[in-house]
Design an enzyme around this catalytic site. Sequence first.
Site, PDB file in Angstrom:
ATOM      1  N   VAL A 189       7.340  -2.324   7.269  1.00 31.93           N
ATOM      2  CA  VAL A 189       7.372  -0.861   7.292  1.00 31.93           C
ATOM      3  C   VAL A 189       7.991  -0.366   5.986  1.00 31.93           C
ATOM      4  O   VAL A 189       9.077  -0.782   5.594  1.00 31.93           O
ATOM      5  CB  VAL A 189       8.185  -0.347   8.492  1.00 31.93           C
ATOM      6  CG1 VAL A 189       8.265   1.179   8.461  1.00 31.93           C
ATOM      7  CG2 VAL A 189       7.557  -0.821   9.807  1.00 31.93           C
ATOM      8  N   LYS A 190       7.265   0.509   5.318  1.00 34.18           N
ATOM      9  CA  LYS A 190       7.696   1.007   4.014  1.00 34.18           C
ATOM     10  C   LYS A 190       8.348   2.372   4.185  1.00 34.18           C
ATOM     11  O   LYS A 190       7.727   3.311   4.700  1.00 34.18           O
ATOM     12  CB  LYS A 190       6.492   1.087   3.077  1.00 34.18           C
ATOM     13  CG  LYS A 190       6.817   1.171   1.598  1.00 34.18           C
ATOM     14  CD  LYS A 190       5.519   1.050   0.797  1.00 34.18           C
ATOM     15  CE  LYS A 190       5.766   1.075  -0.695  1.00 34.18           C
ATOM     16  NZ  LYS A 190       4.500   1.001  -1.446  1.00 34.18           N
ATOM     17  N   LEU A 191       9.609   2.473   3.748  1.00 33.09           N
ATOM     18  CA  LEU A 191      10.392   3.686   3.908  1.00 33.09           C
ATOM     19  C   LEU A 191      10.859   4.198   2.554  1.00 33.09           C
ATOM     20  O   LEU A 191      11.146   3.405   1.656  1.00 33.09           O
ATOM     21  CB  LEU A 191      11.631   3.405   4.770  1.00 33.09           C
ATOM     22  CG  LEU A 191      11.408   2.826   6.168  1.00 33.09           C
ATOM     23  CD1 LEU A 191      12.747   2.421   6.774  1.00 33.09           C
ATOM     24  CD2 LEU A 191      10.714   3.845   7.058  1.00 33.09           C
ATOM     25  N   ALA A 251       3.217  -1.056   4.856  1.00 32.94           N
ATOM     26  CA  ALA A 251       2.541   0.138   5.370  1.00 32.94           C
ATOM     27  C   ALA A 251       3.577   1.257   5.409  1.00 32.94           C
ATOM     28  O   ALA A 251       4.601   1.137   6.077  1.00 32.94           O
ATOM     29  CB  ALA A 251       1.979  -0.120   6.758  1.00 32.94           C
ATOM     30  N   THR A 282       0.852  -1.179   0.000  1.00 34.77           N
ATOM     31  CA  THR A 282       0.000   0.000   0.000  1.00 34.77           C
ATOM     32  C   THR A 282       0.891   1.234   0.000  1.00 34.77           C
ATOM     33  O   THR A 282       2.098   1.138   0.176  1.00 34.77           O
ATOM     34  CB  THR A 282      -0.916   0.056   1.243  1.00 34.77           C
ATOM     35  OG1 THR A 282      -0.101   0.291   2.406  1.00 34.77           O
ATOM     36  CG2 THR A 282      -1.694  -1.229   1.424  1.00 34.77           C
TER      37      THR A 282
END
Length: 222
Positions: free
Chosen positions: A82-84, A56, A27
């Site tokens: 965790v999307k960075l 996310a 997402t």
Amino acid sequence: MKFFVDTADTKEIKELAATGLLDGVTTNPSLIAKSGRKFLDVIAEICAITPGPVSAEVTATDSEGMLKEAAILKKIAKNVAVKLPLTWEGLKACRVLSDEGVMVNVTLCFSVAQAILAAKAGATFVSPFVGRLDDIGQDGMKLIAEICTIYRQYPNFRTEVLVASIRNTGHVEKAAMLGAHVATLPPAVLKSLAAHPLTDKGLAQFLEDWKKTGQSILSAGC
């Protein structure tokens, strides 16, 4: 190759998860905004639908802020990734989270150099955006080939190449040929992988011939 679906539409995700062909979900803030729902609620529901990684994305731009947001995101479910962003601050946060055993998807990758840094920072996934490179006249799949080649040279790199910004089935097929680990696809593209005009034509012919026999498999088995 693993298939992730790139959407925040939980109805679509449920439908695709039911096929057994879905390995995860990605997402981003734009997709969440389209859902019109609360961010944390959407991520929690998606994580409950699929046991695979669910990316996310943070919205902070500094590493300290990213880590604060990540602390909230990782509590949602064990399968949150965790999307960075692939920035210097994002890489710093990636190193910290990776050392803590948190899955990290480093996104918005557009160069080989960036992909090398993501691997060195311990990212679980790096997301090169092939479609966006194609849009500006560059060859997105060439980048995938180069990243896969480099990663293979270094067994200590555990980062998986997650091909993003996929626009068509050709992107998927080429990515698989190049050895990319994951493709994240819009639902429509994922469904279109099963489509071929000769399949439709052949099925129509088989059914027509079967109808002529007047038989029924169900009645024959009673």
